[in-house]
Each structure stands twice: as C-alpha cells, then as structure tokens.
Design an enzyme around this catalytic site. Structure first.
Site, mmCIF file in Angstrom:
data_model
loop_
_atom_site.group_PDB
_atom_site.id
_atom_site.type_symbol
_atom_site.label_atom_id
_atom_site.label_comp_id
_atom_site.label_asym_id
_atom_site.label_seq_id
_atom_site.Cartn_x
_atom_site.Cartn_y
_atom_site.Cartn_z
ATOM 1 N N SER A 1 0.846 -1.192 0.000
ATOM 2 C CA SER A 1 0.000 0.000 0.000
ATOM 3 C C SER A 1 0.886 1.248 0.000
ATOM 4 O O SER A 1 1.690 1.429 -0.913
ATOM 5 C CB SER A 1 -0.961 -0.043 1.190
ATOM 6 O OG SER A 1 -2.004 0.890 1.014
ATOM 7 N N HIS B 1 -7.778 -5.320 -0.843
ATOM 8 C CA HIS B 1 -6.624 -4.649 -0.242
ATOM 9 C C HIS B 1 -6.131 -5.473 0.944
ATOM 10 O O HIS B 1 -6.141 -5.023 2.099
ATOM 11 C CB HIS B 1 -7.011 -3.231 0.169
ATOM 12 C CG HIS B 1 -5.837 -2.307 0.248
ATOM 13 N ND1 HIS B 1 -5.018 -2.038 -0.820
ATOM 14 C CD2 HIS B 1 -5.330 -1.581 1.282
ATOM 15 C CE1 HIS B 1 -4.074 -1.196 -0.460
ATOM 16 N NE2 HIS B 1 -4.237 -0.911 0.822
ATOM 17 N N ASP C 1 -9.241 -5.062 -5.592
ATOM 18 C CA ASP C 1 -8.842 -4.049 -4.614
ATOM 19 C C ASP C 1 -9.671 -2.781 -4.828
ATOM 20 O O ASP C 1 -9.658 -2.196 -5.912
ATOM 21 C CB ASP C 1 -7.355 -3.732 -4.776
ATOM 22 C CG ASP C 1 -6.771 -3.011 -3.579
ATOM 23 O OD1 ASP C 1 -7.516 -2.256 -2.920
ATOM 24 O OD2 ASP C 1 -5.575 -3.186 -3.305
#
Length: 425
Positions: free
Chosen positions: A294, A404, A375
């Site tokens: 991320s 995610h 995601d």
C-alpha cells in the site's frame, strides 16, 4: 475430583468453539468466464452471480448491483429479485482498463457483498501521470540538504523481544533536519558476521512496530521504520489519538506545495534509513532491499528510485500511483486526490513530485510486484499501469480475487522472492 475433571473437560471443549467463528453462511460469488480474468479490448466478458446459503442457491433474493469501469460505474440497479439466486452480466471495454461488477444481497436485514473485476488488455494500460521537468533536481537537492546533518543514531535494546538468534532494538536517526528523526525497529543476527539487509516501509496509518525478527533469524539485517518522527514502541491508543488529532489526514497536507508536502520528509526518511543501514558494521555492503505494501509499496518504489544501493524491491498493491488519471475519470491510486473531478492546477502539479509512477520510471533494480483485481482501495488500473512503465527487471504476480489484503500464497511467494534476492534460499 470427578466433578473437577468434568468441569475442566467442559472448559477445554468450550474455549476452542468460541474461537472458531469463520465466514458467513450467505455468500455472494461473482465470477468471470475467463480463468485469468483477462480479455482483449472489444471482447465480451460474462460474469456469473450466485447468491448461496450453506452452499446452495438462495431463491427470491433481493440484490443491488453496480457495474462499469472501476470506481466509475455507469449502471446501478436496486431491489432486483433473483428468483433462483443467480444472474448473468455481460460487459466490454474499448480501451485498456478494468471493469467491475459489484453485487450486494440483502438477507434477513443484513448485507452481503461480492464483486469481480475483469481486465481488458491490462498490459497496455499507460499511466496519465506527468513528470515535472525538475523532478530529479528536486529530489537530488532534497537529499543533499538532508545529508548535511549527521545521522546521530540512537539504539536501545528491547530485551523482551530478543531471541537466542536475534537482538532487537528500537533505533532512531536524524532525518531531514536536526530536530526531525526517524524511529524504527532494528533486528540483528546474534552470530557475528556480514549480512544482507531488508528495509521494511509501512502502509498508511499511525501505529507501533514489532520488527521483522523472523527474517533476521534466517540471516539478514532487518529495519522496520515508522514515518511520523515518533517512537514506535508506545501503546496503540497513543497513535490512535495522534491519527485523530495532529496527524489526521496527513496524506493530504500541502499537496499544492512540493516543498511543504508531508511526504517530503517521509520519502527522505526512507532514504535516510538506507544511510543508516549502510552505517552498520554488520551490513555486507552489497545486498539491500526494500519492501512494503500500500503506502509502503509507493515508498519502496521511491526509495529504490532515489538510492542505487537498493538492489531489489518488493511492492504489493502499491498505493499513491497515477493520481492524475482521475482528472480524466479513470481510477487512480489511493488517496484519490482528484476522484471528485477536482482540477486545481497547483494541487495537480504538486502531486506529480509524489506520484509513484514518476519514481517507478527511475527504478533500475529487480522488483517483485503483486496486487489484486478486486482491490477497492488501490484499483488495479494504477498498479498495472505503474508496472507497465517499469523498464528494470520485474516479476508480476497477480492474485486476481484479492482486495486490499494478502492471500497466504501471495505472502509466501513474496517472502520466497525476497529471500532469494538476499541469498537466503
């Protein structure tokens, strides 16, 4: 005595049962008719939706659904009845990108969601991010100014975290000016020697860190850093209060001013962490990687681009890439500065200095890249587009169904690749 034994047996029986809540009886599955979830532009994808209870189709179930390009659905339907618990949906795209069908079932007052994202010629996606003419000068001067300051490192042993094979420390060092520090957890093998190193950079948020003790036990130096200039061994509630207070929305601080952008000290701090690793007598001087997911995926790209001592990188569902595509109504990366159609020129220009795409263009070391099509924080458009423009040796490992988060197989593959780069496999 018999009563006591029976009570103990009952307790032993109950405790595992209480810890075994897993999943839902109601499941919404959305699947494509291509096993790899990929299509060529102009082809038609067919999605099959099944709403099941205890593994069997649920009759007369109410659903809402939306469909269209990721983050920009052009079809929305509510209160649709699926008589036999199933439906089909067809879609196509004329330009490279990703198309998503999201279905929400309403059962007994609760909502259950399923989604599927199909790629249309994703290998041809090109990011929209423009690169400032002075990008290299900006970062060169930024790092030069930071390095005017001595690292002035501190190191505090954490005995409760040490093992027979690894010594664990909370460390700090000067970042971009004397009063600004980076804190992290350093793990060093107990056995004397020279070791490869792995820098772990964090995802978004504010939290404590425990360090990567296991990798260190396999024969590597590991340094896991925080980015906010505060110790990383405090109680979680301290960080929660900071995120609700002084660090609230830190990712959007001074976007219109590259010199005052919050991430200027963050990116600088990640590179200074490489300076710190290079200062350690235990480092072998030849192998140093960086990895994160991320926000950490972005920081991995940035660190590798700015410091050629980085010899490999692993970026997982990399955020903060290709913001500018959202100006044109195409899904970009978290934190989605321009999703609402904002076109303030100063913010657009400022964001370019902190776009992972512009760092990715400068990566020269081997990299492992992984993300999921489903995601909804970091859309696959930005991750795939970023991957496509990297010219360095690269490995792509897509786990289409993931959002995610990680799958265990993805985690295992990531670790195996990193260990091979460090010569530990």
């Amino acid at each position: 005595m018999k009563r006591i034994i029976n009570l103990l047996l009952l307790t032993i029986t109950i405790i595992p049962v209480c810890a075994q809540i897993r999943g839902n009886s109601i499941e919404v599955s959305v699947t494509p008719d291509h096993k790899d979830w990929n299509y060529k532009t102009g082809e038609t994808a067919e999605f099959i939706v099944n709403v099941r209870k205890s593994g069997t189709l649920l009759d007369n179930v109410k659903v809402d659904y939306e469909a269209g390009p990721v983050m920009y659905p052009d079809t929305k339907k509510t209160d649709v009845t699926l008589k036999d618990g199933t439906m089909k949906w067809k879609a196509s795209m004329k330009t490279p990108g990703f198309y998503r069908l999201k279905v929400t079932a309403h059962v007994n007052g609760k909502d259950y969601e399923g989604l599927c994202t199909a790629g249309f010629s994703p290998e041809k996606i090109q990011p929209k991010a423009k690169c400032p003419d002075d990008f290299d000068k900006f970062w060169k001067e930024t790092l030069e100014r930071a390095r005017w300051n001595d690292l002035d490192p501190t190191k505090r042993l954490l005995p409760e975290r040490c093992t027979k094979d690894v010594n664990v420390y909370e460390v700090s060092f000067v970042n971009d000016k004397p009063g600004s520090r980076i804190y992290g957890i350093l793990c060093l093998p107990v056995k004397p020697g020279k070791y490869p190193a792995l820098l772990r950079v964090p995802g978004a948020g504010v939290r404590p860190y425990s360090g990567d003790v296991w990798t260190a036990s396999q024969g590597a130096i590991t340094l896991e850093i925080g980015i906010h200039g505060i110790p990383v061994t405090m109680e979680q509630n301290v960080y929660d209060r900071m995120l609700d207070g002084c660090l609230n929305n830190y990712w959007d601080t001074n976007l219109d001013n590259p010199d005052r952008n919050y991430y200027k000290r963050v990116v600088t701090g990640a590179v200074r962490a490489v300076d710190y690793i290079a200062s350690l007598p235990e480092w072998n001087g030849t192998s140093c990687g960086v990895t994160g997911s991320s926000q950490g995926g972005f920081l991995s790209l940035a660190t590798a681009a700015l410091d050629k001592r980085i010899t490999f990188l692993g970026a997982v569902h990399d955020a903060m890439c290709d913001y500018e595509s959202e100006v044109e109504g195409i899904a970009g990366g978290w934190p989605h500065y321009f999703y609402n159609g904002e076109k303030q020129e100063a913010r657009i220009k400022g964001a370019r200095y902190y776009d992972g795409v512009n760092f990715a263009r400068r990566v020269t070391c081997p990299g492992w890249y992984s993300f999921g099509y489903n995601d909804d924080v970091v859309p696959p458009n930005s991750s795939y587009g970023t991957y496509n423009i990297i010219t360095a040796p690269k490995t792509l490992s897509v786990y289409q169904k993931t959002g995610h988060y990680w799958y265990q197989e993805q985690w295992d593959e990531w670790l195996e690749w990193l260990f091979k780069q460090m010569g530990l496999r």
